[in-house]
Design a protein around this motif. Structure first.
Motif, PDB file in Angstrom:
ATOM      1  N   MET A 134       0.827  -1.201   0.000  1.00  0.00           N
ATOM      2  CA  MET A 134       0.000   0.000   0.000  1.00  0.00           C
ATOM      3  C   MET A 134       0.868   1.261   0.000  1.00  0.00           C
ATOM      4  SD  MET A 134      -2.709  -1.822   0.189  1.00  0.00           S
ATOM      5  CE  MET A 134      -4.128  -0.785   0.451  1.00  0.00           C
ATOM      6  N   SER A 135       0.270   2.341  -0.462  1.00  0.00           N
ATOM      7  CA  SER A 135       0.931   3.647  -0.425  1.00  0.00           C
ATOM      8  C   SER A 135       0.788   4.255   0.972  1.00  0.00           C
ATOM      9  CB  SER A 135       0.280   4.600  -1.430  1.00  0.00           C
ATOM     10  OG  SER A 135       0.238   4.039  -2.709  1.00  0.00           O
ATOM     11  N   PRO A 136       1.662   5.203   1.333  1.00  0.00           N
ATOM     12  CA  PRO A 136       1.374   6.006   2.528  1.00  0.00           C
ATOM     13  C   PRO A 136       0.032   6.728   2.339  1.00  0.00           C
ATOM     14  CG  PRO A 136       3.622   6.375   1.759  1.00  0.00           C
ATOM     15  CD  PRO A 136       2.931   5.588   0.691  1.00  0.00           C
ATOM     16  N   LEU A 137      -0.700   6.898   3.398  1.00  0.00           N
ATOM     17  CA  LEU A 137      -2.012   7.538   3.296  1.00  0.00           C
ATOM     18  C   LEU A 137      -1.909   8.927   2.672  1.00  0.00           C
ATOM     19  CD1 LEU A 137      -3.446   6.517   6.783  1.00  0.00           C
ATOM     20  CD2 LEU A 137      -4.262   5.701   4.563  1.00  0.00           C
ATOM     21  N   VAL A 138      -0.817   9.634   2.949  1.00  0.00           N
ATOM     22  CA  VAL A 138      -0.680  10.985   2.413  1.00  0.00           C
ATOM     23  C   VAL A 138      -0.519  10.966   0.889  1.00  0.00           C
ATOM     24  CG1 VAL A 138       1.833  11.232   2.592  1.00  0.00           C
ATOM     25  CG2 VAL A 138       0.341  13.230   2.961  1.00  0.00           C
ATOM     26  N   TRP A 139       0.056   9.884   0.332  1.00  0.00           N
ATOM     27  CA  TRP A 139       0.138   9.772  -1.134  1.00  0.00           C
ATOM     28  C   TRP A 139      -1.263   9.647  -1.724  1.00  0.00           C
ATOM     29  CZ3 TRP A 139      -1.510   6.826  -5.143  1.00  0.00           C
ATOM     30  CH2 TRP A 139      -0.899   7.035  -6.383  1.00  0.00           C
ATOM     31  N   ASP A 140      -2.104   8.773  -1.140  1.00  0.00           N
ATOM     32  CA  ASP A 140      -3.475   8.620  -1.641  1.00  0.00           C
ATOM     33  C   ASP A 140      -4.211   9.951  -1.621  1.00  0.00           C
ATOM     34  OD1 ASP A 140      -4.179   5.691  -2.230  1.00  0.00           O
ATOM     35  OD2 ASP A 140      -3.177   5.524  -0.308  1.00  0.00           O
ATOM     36  N   LEU A 141      -4.054  10.705  -0.543  1.00  0.00           N
ATOM     37  CA  LEU A 141      -4.769  11.970  -0.414  1.00  0.00           C
ATOM     38  C   LEU A 141      -4.366  12.944  -1.533  1.00  0.00           C
ATOM     39  CD1 LEU A 141      -6.700  13.782   1.195  1.00  0.00           C
ATOM     40  CD2 LEU A 141      -4.722  14.515   2.557  1.00  0.00           C
ATOM     41  N   ALA A 142      -3.072  13.133  -1.738  1.00  0.00           N
ATOM     42  CA  ALA A 142      -2.628  14.064  -2.767  1.00  0.00           C
ATOM     43  C   ALA A 142      -2.936  13.535  -4.169  1.00  0.00           C
ATOM     44  CB  ALA A 142      -1.139  14.340  -2.608  1.00  0.00           C
ATOM     45  N   HIS A 143      -2.881  12.224  -4.357  1.00  0.00           N
ATOM     46  CA  HIS A 143      -3.237  11.633  -5.647  1.00  0.00           C
ATOM     47  C   HIS A 143      -4.697  11.924  -5.995  1.00  0.00           C
ATOM     48  CE1 HIS A 143      -3.643   8.639  -8.855  1.00  0.00           C
ATOM     49  NE2 HIS A 143      -4.704   8.167  -8.212  1.00  0.00           N
ATOM     50  N   ILE A 144      -5.567  11.860  -5.005  1.00  0.00           N
ATOM     51  CA  ILE A 144      -6.980  12.220  -5.212  1.00  0.00           C
ATOM     52  C   ILE A 144      -7.069  13.636  -5.761  1.00  0.00           C
ATOM     53  CG2 ILE A 144      -9.083  12.832  -3.937  1.00  0.00           C
ATOM     54  CD1 ILE A 144      -8.439  10.352  -2.121  1.00  0.00           C
TER      55      ILE A 144
ATOM     56  N   GLY B  47     -19.714  -6.738  -6.693  1.00  0.00           N
ATOM     57  CA  GLY B  47     -20.638  -6.511  -5.595  1.00  0.00           C
ATOM     58  C   GLY B  47     -20.263  -5.513  -4.533  1.00  0.00           C
ATOM     59  N   GLY B  48     -18.979  -5.136  -4.422  1.00  0.00           N
ATOM     60  CA  GLY B  48     -18.611  -4.181  -3.389  1.00  0.00           C
ATOM     61  C   GLY B  48     -18.474  -4.805  -2.018  1.00  0.00           C
ATOM     62  N   SER B  49     -17.978  -4.028  -1.071  1.00  0.00           N
ATOM     63  CA  SER B  49     -17.759  -4.487   0.302  1.00  0.00           C
ATOM     64  C   SER B  49     -18.348  -3.482   1.277  1.00  0.00           C
ATOM     65  CB  SER B  49     -16.255  -4.638   0.568  1.00  0.00           C
ATOM     66  OG  SER B  49     -15.645  -3.366   0.777  1.00  0.00           O
ATOM     67  N   PHE B  50     -18.182  -3.772   2.561  1.00  0.00           N
ATOM     68  CA  PHE B  50     -18.613  -2.815   3.586  1.00  0.00           C
ATOM     69  C   PHE B  50     -17.831  -1.510   3.480  1.00  0.00           C
ATOM     70  CE2 PHE B  50     -15.150  -5.228   5.505  1.00  0.00           C
ATOM     71  CZ  PHE B  50     -14.379  -4.254   6.113  1.00  0.00           C
ATOM     72  N   GLY B  51     -16.680  -1.538   2.801  1.00  0.00           N
ATOM     73  CA  GLY B  51     -15.868  -0.349   2.623  1.00  0.00           C
ATOM     74  C   GLY B  51     -16.093   0.369   1.306  1.00  0.00           C
ATOM     75  N   THR B  52     -17.054  -0.085   0.504  1.00  0.00           N
ATOM     76  CA  THR B  52     -17.360   0.529  -0.783  1.00  0.00           C
ATOM     77  C   THR B  52     -18.506   1.507  -0.614  1.00  0.00           C
ATOM     78  OG1 THR B  52     -16.739  -1.541  -1.889  1.00  0.00           O
ATOM     79  CG2 THR B  52     -17.984   0.057  -3.187  1.00  0.00           C
ATOM     80  N   ASP B  53     -18.377   2.699  -1.169  1.00  0.00           N
ATOM     81  CA  ASP B  53     -19.463   3.661  -1.096  1.00  0.00           C
ATOM     82  C   ASP B  53     -20.505   3.371  -2.169  1.00  0.00           C
ATOM     83  OD1 ASP B  53     -20.310   6.392   0.133  1.00  0.00           O
ATOM     84  OD2 ASP B  53     -20.565   6.644  -2.036  1.00  0.00           O
ATOM     85  N   ALA B  54     -21.743   3.781  -1.892  1.00  0.00           N
ATOM     86  CA  ALA B  54     -22.827   3.563  -2.841  1.00  0.00           C
ATOM     87  C   ALA B  54     -22.564   4.224  -4.187  1.00  0.00           C
ATOM     88  CB  ALA B  54     -24.147   4.073  -2.259  1.00  0.00           C
ATOM     89  N   ALA B  55     -21.802   5.313  -4.209  1.00  0.00           N
ATOM     90  CA  ALA B  55     -21.496   5.988  -5.473  1.00  0.00           C
ATOM     91  C   ALA B  55     -20.579   5.160  -6.353  1.00  0.00           C
ATOM     92  CB  ALA B  55     -20.854   7.346  -5.206  1.00  0.00           C
ATOM     93  N   ALA B  56     -19.898   4.177  -5.778  1.00  0.00           N
ATOM     94  CA  ALA B  56     -18.898   3.401  -6.507  1.00  0.00           C
ATOM     95  C   ALA B  56     -19.293   1.943  -6.642  1.00  0.00           C
ATOM     96  CB  ALA B  56     -17.542   3.526  -5.813  1.00  0.00           C
ATOM     97  N   ILE B  57     -20.586   1.658  -6.636  1.00  0.00           N
ATOM     98  CA  ILE B  57     -21.044   0.287  -6.816  1.00  0.00           C
ATOM     99  C   ILE B  57     -22.434   0.299  -7.433  1.00  0.00           C
ATOM    100  CG2 ILE B  57     -22.173  -0.068  -4.575  1.00  0.00           C
ATOM    101  CD1 ILE B  57     -19.938  -2.565  -6.514  1.00  0.00           C
ATOM    102  N   ARG B  58     -22.703  -0.708  -8.229  1.00  0.00           N
ATOM    103  CA  ARG B  58     -24.014  -0.952  -8.844  1.00  0.00           C
ATOM    104  C   ARG B  58     -23.971  -2.368  -9.404  1.00  0.00           C
ATOM    105  NH1 ARG B  58     -21.502   3.420 -10.508  1.00  0.00           N
ATOM    106  NH2 ARG B  58     -19.913   2.994 -12.092  1.00  0.00           N
TER     107      ARG B  58
ATOM    108  N   GLU C 183     -12.253   8.938  -6.050  1.00  0.00           N
ATOM    109  CA  GLU C 183     -11.943   9.259  -4.656  1.00  0.00           C
ATOM    110  C   GLU C 183     -12.463   8.179  -3.717  1.00  0.00           C
ATOM    111  OE1 GLU C 183     -12.161  12.880  -1.378  1.00  0.00           O
ATOM    112  OE2 GLU C 183     -12.668  13.272  -3.485  1.00  0.00           O
ATOM    113  N   GLN C 184     -13.679   7.712  -3.956  1.00  0.00           N
ATOM    114  CA  GLN C 184     -14.228   6.668  -3.093  1.00  0.00           C
ATOM    115  C   GLN C 184     -13.432   5.366  -3.206  1.00  0.00           C
ATOM    116  OE1 GLN C 184     -16.273   6.852  -0.729  1.00  0.00           O
ATOM    117  NE2 GLN C 184     -17.805   8.451  -1.094  1.00  0.00           N
ATOM    118  N   GLN C 185     -12.930   5.065  -4.391  1.00  0.00           N
ATOM    119  CA  GLN C 185     -12.104   3.872  -4.539  1.00  0.00           C
ATOM    120  C   GLN C 185     -10.809   4.011  -3.745  1.00  0.00           C
ATOM    121  OE1 GLN C 185     -11.855   3.729  -8.795  1.00  0.00           O
ATOM    122  NE2 GLN C 185     -13.916   2.908  -9.027  1.00  0.00           N
ATOM    123  N   HIS C 186     -10.223   5.201  -3.758  1.00  0.00           N
ATOM    124  CA  HIS C 186      -9.024   5.400  -2.948  1.00  0.00           C
ATOM    125  C   HIS C 186      -9.363   5.443  -1.458  1.00  0.00           C
ATOM    126  CE1 HIS C 186      -5.466   5.754  -5.500  1.00  0.00           C
ATOM    127  NE2 HIS C 186      -6.358   5.987  -6.449  1.00  0.00           N
TER     128      HIS C 186
END
Length: 452
Positions: A54-64, A409-420, A150-153
């Motif tokens: 995984m990336s450092p959390l700060v990388w994900d944030l700036a990548h978003i 199908g998504g997971s408990f960590g998937t937002d509704a905007a990023a699943i169907r 963003e929700q995927q990250h």
């Protein structure tokens, strides 16, 4: 297509102002979650690499923020670059995750300031740009694409939190228990065609398109995802030590890495325990198993005398309504998910018990196809007939091939905007840090099914 249909565009008929409001709310919800995940830890944790996976959390944030600047500020908005020097630094294809801590990344304060400045400009663009005339702007597609990115990250950052060592920093109510009586162990999905994929879902990504008719032979599919309790039977029977259940690739990987149980499980004198976001707890028998690789899912299915469903089988079970021949947006219908339908959006920090969401069942009676755990399928990732990459090849096309397996199908960590019902995820079959489980399928005509 022969009289079969798919559900209508949910944004059809809305005014441009209504679509703008919808997009703004989706972007705001995503940013609120990003803030929660990054504010939960101190700056040292933000810049630390908790796992080479995984990336450092700060990388994900700036990548978003970088992706948002590229697409919403520069492309859709036509504005001058804000931080062009960041383009390469936060290009996911330029730097492997393991190497990212050594890059000259933005620090926590600078990253937060950057994503805030980008968002302010993106909202200005959303207010003024016509939502027509370009495919990127029709029904605010680009804003929906960036919301999903963003929700995927955010889900990726949630997986990083699971790998993090230390005291718990994320908290949520316990997931609900079972809300049904006995359910049949499996459901028969009759043979016949259905509409797979979509040509109308406004924020669907390129790999979900176009809609096309697929004929699926009759098959049985598990009513719920495989639970921890069921998986323990495989484990305790010596399933990890018996070569006959494993594919050649799976056995090679299992033995090379000495895998003997799902990730984050350990055997204690009183039974099996797991670590979940810093909390040690007994493995709950009634919840879907999570943090298993494709190879582990495949081996369990062989042990159970079944197999993993194909991607087409999974989608037919999730979307097809035999009463009208329509492929729904979701198993329960065409309305967006609510907390009664599915375990989504980090509302809880674990899967819910099998049978916890009867309101989310499909017309054929298959439960929890959306939320709880991503479900491995047997299918390789590839494009549908008529696939066209949009708006860039690197979202989907560069990943097509047998190296990646499709998850649904998504997971408990998937937002509704990023699943169907049409959404497609993919990953290497070795992956175990993701929130992945599975359900089984088998060929055959109808027969009596046991209950569980």
């Amino acid at each position: 297509m022969t009289g079969l249909t798919e559900a209508a565009d949910p944004l059809h008929g809305l005014s441009q102002d209504a679509v703008r409001d919808h997009a703004a709310q989706a972007l705001t919800r995503a940013r609120s979650r990003s803030t929660t995940l990054t504010d939960a830890v101190d700056d040292n944790d933000l810049v630390r690499q908790h796992s080479k996976l995984m990336s450092p959390l700060v990388w994900d944030l700036a990548h978003i923020g970088s992706q948002e600047e590229l697409w919403l500020v520069r492309d859709v908005g036509g504005l001058e670059p804000m931080r062009p020097e960041l383009d390469d630094l936060y290009d996911a294809f330029q730097h492997k995750r393991a190497d990212r801590p050594s890059l000259p990344l933005l620090g926590p304060a600078e990253a937060r300031a950057y994503v805030g400045q980008v968002r302010a400009k993106a909202f200005d663009v959303l207010e003024r740009v016509p939502l027509e005339g370009r495919r990127l702007t029709e029904t605010a597609f680009a804003f929906g694409m960036i919301t999903q990115h963003e929700q995927q990250h955010d889900e990726t950052m949630l997986a990083t939190h699971q790998l993090r060592r230390g005291e718990p920093v994320l908290h949520a109510p316990a997931a609900p228990g079972r809300r049904t009586g006995k359910l049949p162990a499996e459901v028969l999905v009759p043979a016949g065609p259905f509409v797979m994929g979509t040509s109308v879902e406004p924020w669907a990504l390129d790999n979900e398109r176009p809609a096309h008719e697929v004929h699926v032979a009759a098959f049985h599919i598990d009513t719920t995802p495989v639970t921890n309790g069921a998986y323990l039977e495989f484990l305790e029977s010596g399933g990890y030590e018996q070569r006959r259940w494993w594919s050649d690739a799976g056995w090679t990987y299992r033995t090379a890495h000495q895998i003997t149980a799902p990730r984050f499980w350990r055997r204690e004198p009183g039974g099996w325990w797991r670590t979940r976001f810093g909390v040690d707890e007994p493995v709950p028998a009634d919840q879907p198993v999570v943090h298993v690789s494709f190879y582990e899912a495949e081996a369990y299915a062989a042990w159970a005398g079944k197999r993993l469903p194909t991607e087409a089988e999974w989608e037919k079970a999730a979307r097809f309504d035999p009463a009208g021949g329509q492929s729904r947006r979701y198993p329960w219908g065409n309305e967006d998910p609510t907390p009664e339908h599915a375990n989504l959006g980090q509302r809880h920090l674990s899967p819910a018990a099998a049978g916890a969401y009867p309101a989310g069942a499909s017309p054929l009676g298959v439960h929890q196809l959306i939320g709880d755990v991503w479900e491995w399928t047997s299918s390789d990732f590839g494009g549908y007939p008529g696939f066209v990459a949009f708006p860039y090849r690197e979202y989907s096309e560069v990943f097509f091939g047998p190296e990646y397996k499709v998850l649904r199908g998504g997971s408990f960590g998937t937002d509704a905007a990023a699943i169907r019902g049409t959404f497609r995820n993919w990953d290497y079959p070795i992956r175990r840090q993701i929130f992945a489980g599975f359900r089984c399928a088998r060929d055959g005509a109808p027969d009596a099914a046991e209950t569980r």
